[in-house]
Design an enzyme around this catalytic site. Structure first.
Site, mmCIF file in Angstrom:
data_model
loop_
_atom_site.group_PDB
_atom_site.id
_atom_site.type_symbol
_atom_site.label_atom_id
_atom_site.label_comp_id
_atom_site.label_asym_id
_atom_site.label_seq_id
_atom_site.Cartn_x
_atom_site.Cartn_y
_atom_site.Cartn_z
ATOM 1 N N LYS A 191 0.685 -1.567 -0.097
ATOM 2 C CA LYS A 191 0.199 0.442 -0.094
ATOM 3 C C LYS A 191 0.870 1.402 -0.657
ATOM 4 C CE LYS A 191 -1.724 3.290 2.129
ATOM 5 N NZ LYS A 191 -1.837 4.626 1.834
ATOM 6 N N GLU A 267 9.467 1.461 10.738
ATOM 7 C CA GLU A 267 10.833 2.115 10.704
ATOM 8 C C GLU A 267 10.410 3.408 10.077
ATOM 9 O OE1 GLU A 267 13.829 1.555 8.348
ATOM 10 O OE2 GLU A 267 13.444 -0.769 7.543
ATOM 11 N N CYS A 302 14.108 11.152 6.512
ATOM 12 C CA CYS A 302 13.813 10.333 7.658
ATOM 13 C C CYS A 302 14.784 10.559 8.502
ATOM 14 C CB CYS A 302 13.096 9.282 7.800
ATOM 15 S SG CYS A 302 14.971 7.866 6.799
ATOM 16 N N GLU A 400 10.009 16.222 14.626
ATOM 17 C CA GLU A 400 10.677 16.094 13.252
ATOM 18 C C GLU A 400 9.090 16.522 12.214
ATOM 19 O OE1 GLU A 400 9.377 12.489 11.520
ATOM 20 O OE2 GLU A 400 11.221 12.092 10.216
HETATM 21 P P1 NAD Z 1 2.594 8.535 7.530
HETATM 22 O O1 NAD Z 1 2.916 7.609 8.891
HETATM 23 O O2 NAD Z 1 1.742 9.634 7.749
HETATM 24 O O3 NAD Z 1 1.668 7.702 6.477
HETATM 25 C C1 NAD Z 1 2.783 6.999 6.088
HETATM 26 C C2 NAD Z 1 2.020 5.369 5.798
HETATM 27 O O4 NAD Z 1 1.071 5.013 6.542
HETATM 28 C C3 NAD Z 1 0.907 5.989 4.439
HETATM 29 O O5 NAD Z 1 0.879 4.997 2.724
HETATM 30 C C4 NAD Z 1 -0.273 5.993 4.761
HETATM 31 O O6 NAD Z 1 -1.187 6.205 4.709
HETATM 32 C C5 NAD Z 1 0.102 4.778 5.965
HETATM 33 N N1 NAD Z 1 -1.349 5.566 6.859
HETATM 34 C C6 NAD Z 1 -1.669 6.886 7.359
HETATM 35 N N2 NAD Z 1 -2.463 6.247 8.768
HETATM 36 C C7 NAD Z 1 -2.498 5.272 8.307
HETATM 37 C C8 NAD Z 1 -3.743 4.453 9.445
HETATM 38 N N3 NAD Z 1 -4.636 5.117 10.187
HETATM 39 N N4 NAD Z 1 -2.867 2.805 9.468
HETATM 40 C C9 NAD Z 1 -2.772 2.176 8.662
HETATM 41 N N5 NAD Z 1 -1.536 3.060 7.538
HETATM 42 C C10 NAD Z 1 -2.321 4.337 7.857
HETATM 43 O O7 NAD Z 1 4.237 9.219 6.943
HETATM 44 P P2 NAD Z 1 4.494 9.633 5.703
HETATM 45 O O8 NAD Z 1 4.248 11.380 6.123
HETATM 46 O O9 NAD Z 1 3.931 9.516 4.771
HETATM 47 O O10 NAD Z 1 5.859 9.923 6.169
HETATM 48 C C11 NAD Z 1 6.628 11.253 6.376
HETATM 49 C C12 NAD Z 1 7.144 10.052 7.473
HETATM 50 O O11 NAD Z 1 8.138 8.645 6.963
HETATM 51 C C13 NAD Z 1 8.429 10.464 8.101
HETATM 52 O O12 NAD Z 1 7.710 10.546 9.981
HETATM 53 C C14 NAD Z 1 9.655 9.883 8.634
HETATM 54 O O13 NAD Z 1 10.673 9.745 8.961
HETATM 55 C C15 NAD Z 1 8.948 8.518 8.209
HETATM 56 N N6 NAD Z 1 10.372 7.525 7.157
HETATM 57 C C16 NAD Z 1 11.166 6.746 7.491
HETATM 58 C C17 NAD Z 1 11.989 6.697 7.111
HETATM 59 C C18 NAD Z 1 12.285 5.458 8.253
HETATM 60 O O14 NAD Z 1 13.335 4.811 7.211
HETATM 61 N N7 NAD Z 1 13.068 5.682 9.062
HETATM 62 C C19 NAD Z 1 11.974 6.728 5.754
HETATM 63 C C20 NAD Z 1 11.095 7.537 5.210
HETATM 64 C C21 NAD Z 1 10.420 8.363 5.897
#
Ligand code: NAD
Ligand code: MN
Length: 498
Positions: A191, A267, A302, A400
């Site tokens: 997804k 992650e 991230c 962040e």
């Molecule tokens: P997000 O957590 O909002 O979304 C990530 C994914 O989760 C998306 O596909 C989203 O649709 C899904 N999601 C959102 N709400 C959900 C729910 N209630 N239930 C299930 N799935 C849900 O994050 P984002 O804004 O897309 O990305 C930014 C974040 O990702 C930052 O915090 C960043 O640090 C992190 N990130 C971490 C890494 C790593 O490897 N540690 C790498 C890249 C990004």
């Protein structure tokens, strides 16, 4: 690869066609509900295409297809050398479509197409190739049980792996999960983030073309609270690999507890410190890399080096160096090779970053940027922004922000800076700049993070594990260690007459 001009990219973008349907069981299909949503280009605000809005019913279909394929063994029991050949072909197909894949991510989430075509897209091909090559080189174990007992300890695929990924590196995040999970013999249901589903859908199509059997790699675009949640709560998903925010990572842990105890590999977020000691000889390189560490990909990384600690004796000089680099990194059209920074992923993220900046103007010293801007009168763009004299407990230094915003803080001693660096809920990455070898090793040992980069930023390759400590999550992507997430240890104990 050719040297594309701005005009080349624009005309290529105009000729592009898009896959917006879900990819389930080897076919592009509409969502069962018939619903779709618009995928927006944040650089222009224009609709790129409509995308299937999958929900629980579509996730059910995808998981069922994944399970059927797994049980049939068309992929899970394919000879390792054959599975390798398929994934190598996929790597080749990604390379053959490098510009297309790069454009899909650039249009969808605003990153510079030049970065996407030199970093993201070749990275994806390389990761698939690397895991493909590993498939027929990993041996299992025989336990030292002695005569009469032959105990085989094998690594076996889990079954159906769910992957939920963010929008900052759409193709690469999909690849980090899918390449390792597929190499291990699993079926995958991915997804992608709702903001940037297009490259993952094309990737699934290329995978099918390479010979990945129907049902083995499915992509269900849609929103987190519906499609993502359905995957997290699914009773027939064995493992859920997640990259995204810490808040949602915690929700996945709960989904697992509420459903089938599936493995969750989060992650999540970061607030990575960059420590600059006065005994670092090449401060210009340190400043160049520090600017890259926070402004690359609009700071939507991230592991972005978003808080910088500079030893007091060189702090003012270093702030000047950073200001110069910020002013040389202004945003522009992501398709223009002359642009230094692209667009923020969407309106919501842009407004969130601007709230941090507006609050920060009241509590810290704004020395560069600080404004939302447009390009050709349109889009979600923010200037590279630097705050100086940020208090240790200020949200600028603690939260962040996930945008091009750097917080600078002076320090007086090694102990003090290590304590400040470690005083965070996050522990993803850190950088240390010093020419004193003992200090480099000592400080690296004391930083509670997954990766310390010494005299560089964001050191990363497929050969080393990537992931965090504390609330940055505990999953590890990349390297052979990532295969641990997607396999279970299975013992087969054979009794024989010795
Ligand atoms: P997000 O957590 O909002 O979304 C990530 C994914 O989760 C998306 O596909 C989203 O649709 C899904 N999601 C959102 N709400 C959900 C729910 N209630 N239930 C299930 N799935 C849900 O994050 P984002 O804004 O897309 O990305 C930014 C974040 O990702 C930052 O915090 C960043 O640090 C992190 N990130 C971490 C890494 C790593 O490897 N540690 C790498 C890249 C990004
Ligand atoms: Mn988009």
């Amino acid at each position: 690869m050719q040297n594309y001009t701005y005009q080349d990219w624009k005309s290529r973008a105009e000729q592009l066609s898009f896959r917006g349907q879900a990819f389930i069981d080897g076919k592009f299909v509409n969502a069962v509900s018939g619903k779709s949503y618009d995928s927006i280009n944040p650089a222009t605000g224009e609709v790129i295409t409509t995308v299937a809005e999958c929900d629980a019913e579509d996730v059910d279909l995808a998981v069922a297809a994944g399970r059927r394929a797994f049980e049939k063994g068309v992929w899970s029991r394919m000879a390792p050398g054959d599975r390798k050949a398929v994934l190598l072909k996929l790597a080749d197909l990604i390379r053959a479509h490098l510009e297309e894949m790069a454009l899909l991510d650039s249009l969808d989430m605003g990153k510079l197409v030049t970065d996407a075509v030199t970093v993201d897209a070749p990275g994806s091909a390389h990761f698939f190739q690397w895991y493909a090559e590993a498939i027929d080189k990993i041996y299992d174990e025989v336990a030292p049980t002695g005569p009469g007992d032959l105990a085989l300890v094998k690594r076996v695929p889990l079954g159906v792996v769910g992957a939920v990924t963010p929008w900052n590196f759409p193709l690469d995040m999909a690849t980090w999960k899918a390449a390792a999970a597929l190499a291990a013999g699993n079926s995958v249901v991915l997804k992608p983030a709702e903001q940037s589903p297009l490259s993952a859908l094309r990737l699934a199509e290329l995978a099918a073309e390479a010979g990945v059997p129907d049902g083995v790699f499915n992509v269900v675009p849609g929103f987190g609270g519906t499609a993502g949640k359905a995957l997290g709560l699914h009773m027939d998903v064995d493992c859920l690999a997640f990259t995204g925010s810490t808040a949602i990572g915690k929700m996945f842990m709960q989904y697992s507890g509420q459903s089938n105890l599936k493995q969750i590999w989060p992650e999540t977020g970061g607030k990575s410190p960059n420590l600059i000691f006065a005994d670092c000889e090449d401060l210009d390189t340190a400043a160049d890399m520090a600017a890259f560490g926070i402004f690359f990909n609009q700071g939507e990384v991230c592991s972005a080096n978003s808080r910088m600690y500079v030893e007091r004796s060189i702090k003012d000089e270093f702030v000047e160096k950073m200001i110069a680099r910020a002013s040389a990194t202004q945003p522009g059209d992501p398709l223009d090779p002359a642009s230094k920074m692209g667009a923020i992923v969407d309106e919501k993220q842009t407004r969130g970053i601007m709230r941090f900046i507006e609050e920060g103007k009241k509590t810290a010293n704004l020395v560069a940027g600080g404004e939302r801007v447009t390009v050709d009168g349109k889009g979600c763009f923010i200037q590279p922004t630097i705050f100086d004299d940020v208090a240790h407990n200020d949200p600028l230094a603690r939260d962040e922000i996930f945008g091009p915003v750097l917080s600078m803080i002076a320090f007086d001693s090694e102990d003090e800076v290590v304590a400040m660096a470690n005083d965070s809920i996050y522990g993803l990455a850190a950088s240390v700049w010093t020419d004193n070898l003992s200090r480099a090793c000592r400080v690296s040992d004391r930083l509670n993070v997954g990766t310390v980069s010494v005299n560089t930023v964001d050191a990363l390759s497929v050969q080393t594990p990537f992931g965090g400590m504390k609330q940055s999550g505990f999953g590890r992507d990349l390297s052979l260690h990532a295969l641990d997430k997607y396999t279970a240890l299975k013992t087969t104990w054979i009794k024989y007459k010795a």
